[in-house]
Scaffold this motif. Structure first.
Motif, PDB file in Angstrom:
ATOM      1  N   TYR B  32       0.726  -1.202   0.107  1.00 53.89           N
ATOM      2  CA  TYR B  32       0.122   0.023   0.104  1.00 53.89           C
ATOM      3  C   TYR B  32       0.803   1.773  -0.589  1.00 53.89           C
ATOM      4  O   TYR B  32       1.855   1.377   0.564  1.00 53.89           O
ATOM      5  CB  TYR B  32      -0.656  -0.195   1.383  1.00 53.89           C
ATOM      6  N   ASP B  33       0.542   2.569  -0.577  1.00 54.79           N
ATOM      7  CA  ASP B  33       0.724   3.543  -0.987  1.00 54.79           C
ATOM      8  C   ASP B  33       0.696   3.979   0.394  1.00 54.79           C
ATOM      9  O   ASP B  33      -0.638   4.128   1.348  1.00 54.79           O
ATOM     10  CB  ASP B  33       0.288   4.889  -2.147  1.00 54.79           C
ATOM     11  N   MET B  34       1.375   4.671   1.532  1.00 52.54           N
ATOM     12  CA  MET B  34       0.745   5.801   2.437  1.00 52.54           C
ATOM     13  C   MET B  34       1.010   7.172   2.541  1.00 52.54           C
ATOM     14  O   MET B  34       1.876   8.026   1.448  1.00 52.54           O
ATOM     15  CB  MET B  34       2.347   5.194   3.893  1.00 52.54           C
ATOM     16  N   ALA B  35      -0.009   8.128   3.646  1.00 53.31           N
ATOM     17  CA  ALA B  35       0.701   8.935   3.094  1.00 53.31           C
ATOM     18  C   ALA B  35       0.420   9.441   4.153  1.00 53.31           C
ATOM     19  O   ALA B  35       0.258   9.139   5.745  1.00 53.31           O
ATOM     20  CB  ALA B  35      -0.642   9.694   3.160  1.00 53.31           C
ATOM     21  N   TRP B  36       0.784  10.964   5.093  1.00 56.47           N
ATOM     22  CA  TRP B  36       0.714  11.727   6.337  1.00 56.47           C
ATOM     23  C   TRP B  36      -0.108  13.484   6.085  1.00 56.47           C
ATOM     24  O   TRP B  36      -0.300  13.388   4.944  1.00 56.47           O
ATOM     25  CB  TRP B  36       2.282  11.578   6.689  1.00 56.47           C
ATOM     26  N   VAL B  37      -1.046  13.136   6.916  1.00 59.30           N
ATOM     27  CA  VAL B  37      -2.005  14.476   6.755  1.00 59.30           C
ATOM     28  C   VAL B  37      -2.012  14.683   7.986  1.00 59.30           C
ATOM     29  O   VAL B  37      -1.809  14.228   9.240  1.00 59.30           O
ATOM     30  CB  VAL B  37      -3.657  13.541   6.673  1.00 59.30           C
ATOM     31  N   ARG B  38      -2.370  16.684   8.282  1.00 63.69           N
ATOM     32  CA  ARG B  38      -1.832  17.120   9.840  1.00 63.69           C
ATOM     33  C   ARG B  38      -3.280  17.893   9.089  1.00 63.69           C
ATOM     34  O   ARG B  38      -4.381  18.599   8.303  1.00 63.69           O
ATOM     35  CB  ARG B  38      -0.776  18.137   9.438  1.00 63.69           C
ATOM     36  N   GLN B  39      -3.374  18.405  10.787  1.00 61.58           N
ATOM     37  CA  GLN B  39      -4.478  19.086  10.740  1.00 61.58           C
ATOM     38  C   GLN B  39      -4.115  20.253  12.568  1.00 61.58           C
ATOM     39  O   GLN B  39      -4.055  19.918  13.598  1.00 61.58           O
ATOM     40  CB  GLN B  39      -5.753  18.273  11.954  1.00 61.58           C
ATOM     41  N   ALA B  40      -4.175  21.012  12.188  1.00 62.29           N
ATOM     42  CA  ALA B  40      -3.562  22.393  12.804  1.00 62.29           C
ATOM     43  C   ALA B  40      -4.963  22.124  13.603  1.00 62.29           C
ATOM     44  O   ALA B  40      -6.332  21.934  13.483  1.00 62.29           O
ATOM     45  CB  ALA B  40      -3.475  23.392  12.152  1.00 62.29           C
ATOM     46  N   GLY B  44      -9.351  22.870   9.487  1.00 62.53           N
ATOM     47  CA  GLY B  44      -9.112  21.031   8.812  1.00 62.53           C
ATOM     48  C   GLY B  44      -8.289  20.038   8.651  1.00 62.53           C
ATOM     49  O   GLY B  44      -6.617  20.373   9.117  1.00 62.53           O
ATOM     50  N   LEU B  45      -8.810  19.118   7.420  1.00 66.01           N
ATOM     51  CA  LEU B  45      -7.640  18.550   6.510  1.00 66.01           C
ATOM     52  C   LEU B  45      -6.496  18.779   5.523  1.00 66.01           C
ATOM     53  O   LEU B  45      -6.752  19.246   5.167  1.00 66.01           O
ATOM     54  CB  LEU B  45      -8.372  17.324   6.774  1.00 66.01           C
ATOM     55  N   GLU B  46      -5.505  18.662   6.202  1.00 65.47           N
ATOM     56  CA  GLU B  46      -4.398  19.211   5.780  1.00 65.47           C
ATOM     57  C   GLU B  46      -3.326  18.024   5.049  1.00 65.47           C
ATOM     58  O   GLU B  46      -2.646  17.562   5.607  1.00 65.47           O
ATOM     59  CB  GLU B  46      -3.657  20.734   5.777  1.00 65.47           C
ATOM     60  N   TRP B  47      -3.307  17.482   3.503  1.00 64.09           N
ATOM     61  CA  TRP B  47      -2.302  16.667   3.110  1.00 64.09           C
ATOM     62  C   TRP B  47      -1.030  17.210   3.043  1.00 64.09           C
ATOM     63  O   TRP B  47      -0.489  17.951   3.439  1.00 64.09           O
ATOM     64  CB  TRP B  47      -2.465  15.492   1.449  1.00 64.09           C
ATOM     65  N   VAL B  48       0.195  16.141   3.526  1.00 70.29           N
ATOM     66  CA  VAL B  48       1.514  16.557   3.843  1.00 70.29           C
ATOM     67  C   VAL B  48       1.821  16.006   2.746  1.00 70.29           C
ATOM     68  O   VAL B  48       3.222  16.442   1.957  1.00 70.29           O
ATOM     69  CB  VAL B  48       1.693  16.438   5.112  1.00 70.29           C
ATOM     70  N   TYR B  59       5.668  12.075  -3.308  1.00 70.01           N
ATOM     71  CA  TYR B  59       4.729  12.953  -3.032  1.00 70.01           C
ATOM     72  C   TYR B  59       4.839  14.912  -2.337  1.00 70.01           C
ATOM     73  O   TYR B  59       4.186  13.914  -0.237  1.00 70.01           O
ATOM     74  CB  TYR B  59       3.910  13.032  -3.209  1.00 70.01           C
ATOM     75  N   TYR B  60       4.903  15.834  -2.209  1.00 69.95           N
ATOM     76  CA  TYR B  60       5.554  16.528  -1.258  1.00 69.95           C
ATOM     77  C   TYR B  60       3.966  17.530  -1.160  1.00 69.95           C
ATOM     78  O   TYR B  60       4.290  18.739  -2.506  1.00 69.95           O
ATOM     79  CB  TYR B  60       6.175  16.812  -0.518  1.00 69.95           C
ATOM     80  N   ARG B  61       3.243  18.102  -0.029  1.00 73.64           N
ATOM     81  CA  ARG B  61       2.713  19.745  -0.199  1.00 73.64           C
ATOM     82  C   ARG B  61       4.030  21.173  -0.602  1.00 73.64           C
ATOM     83  O   ARG B  61       5.366  20.358   0.380  1.00 73.64           O
ATOM     84  CB  ARG B  61       1.702  20.402   0.471  1.00 73.64           C
ATOM     85  N   ASP B  62       4.021  21.779  -0.954  1.00 72.35           N
ATOM     86  CA  ASP B  62       4.406  22.847  -1.709  1.00 72.35           C
ATOM     87  C   ASP B  62       5.004  23.061  -0.025  1.00 72.35           C
ATOM     88  O   ASP B  62       6.921  23.404   0.140  1.00 72.35           O
ATOM     89  CB  ASP B  62       4.281  24.004  -2.423  1.00 72.35           C
TER      90      ASP B  62
END
Lengths: 112, 114
Positions: B32-40, B44-48, B59-62
């Protein structure tokens, strides 16, 4: 970046009634493979988000069939039939078509 | 049962580093591909960041490019997020999630403050 716009910001529902949440994307989420990459999540108070609907209209495992998803290429709806007290929380739509993956700002569902 | 357990969060000063871990179980992690998501806080939710099954594609957010590094150890069924040059705006609960965000961990709080 694809912008996901949700409405309303909040909704108050009487138990047993229905609720609908809208989400609009700034770009078509329909892939050439025929799949529409919009997802719906619920974050209950103090908990991690949970998947409700994947690929626009598919019910995630363990999710009651009171939840349903529908839409077009850019306009999507999450419908909750027969709302229950356990449905309270913040609902997010998200697009998984392309990076950066983006989410709507959330819709808070409360019980009257 | 699928489980994702994050660790490594805490209070850190601006400019410093932190490494998050996510231990996976209940499924074949390497598939499986995996990801990190954060929430200040109160946000709301923000993909990292995301990583492919073998780790070859990331892949990264800018806003975190060049500062954060996502990696994985399939032998240990563990996902990582190395966070360098941390800023106050990185303060958030960080969740690891499986592809499609079908499963999420409980999150680990990162607070960047002097």
């Amino acid at each position: 970046d694809i912008v996901m716009t949700q409405a309303p910001l909040s909704v108050s529902v009487t138990p047993g009634e229905s609720a609908s949440i809208s989400c609009r994307s700034s770009k078509s989420l329909l892939h050439s493979n025929g799949i529409t990459y919009v997802y719906w999540y619920l974050q209950k108070p103090g908990k991690s988000p949970q998947l409700l609907i994947y690929r626009m209209s598919n019910l995630a495992s363990g999710v009651p069939d009171r939840f349903s998803g529908s839409g077009s290429e850019t306009d999507f709806t999450l419908k909750i039939s027969r709302v229950e007290a356990e449905d309270v929380g913040i609902y997010y739509c998200g697009q998984l078509l392309e990076n950066p993956l983006t989410f709507g700002s959330g819709t808070k569902l409360e019980i009257k | 049962e699928v489980q994702l357990v994050e660790s490594g969060g805490g209070l850190v000063q601006p400019g410093r580093s932190l490494k998050l871990s996510c231990a996976a179980s209940g499924f074949t992690f390497s598939n499986y591909d995996m990801a990190w998501v954060r929430q200040a806080p109160t946000k709301g939710l923000e993909w990292v960041a995301s990583i492919s099954t073998g780790g070859g594609n990331t892949y990264y957010r800018d806003s975190v490019k060049g500062r954060f590094t996502i990696s994985r150890d399939n032998a240990k069924s563990t996902l990582y997020l190395q966070m360098d040059s941390l800023r106050s705006e990185d303060t958030a609960t960080y969740y690891c999630a499986r592809r499609g965000f079908a499963y999420w961990g409980q999150g680990t709080l990162v607070t960047v403050s002097s």
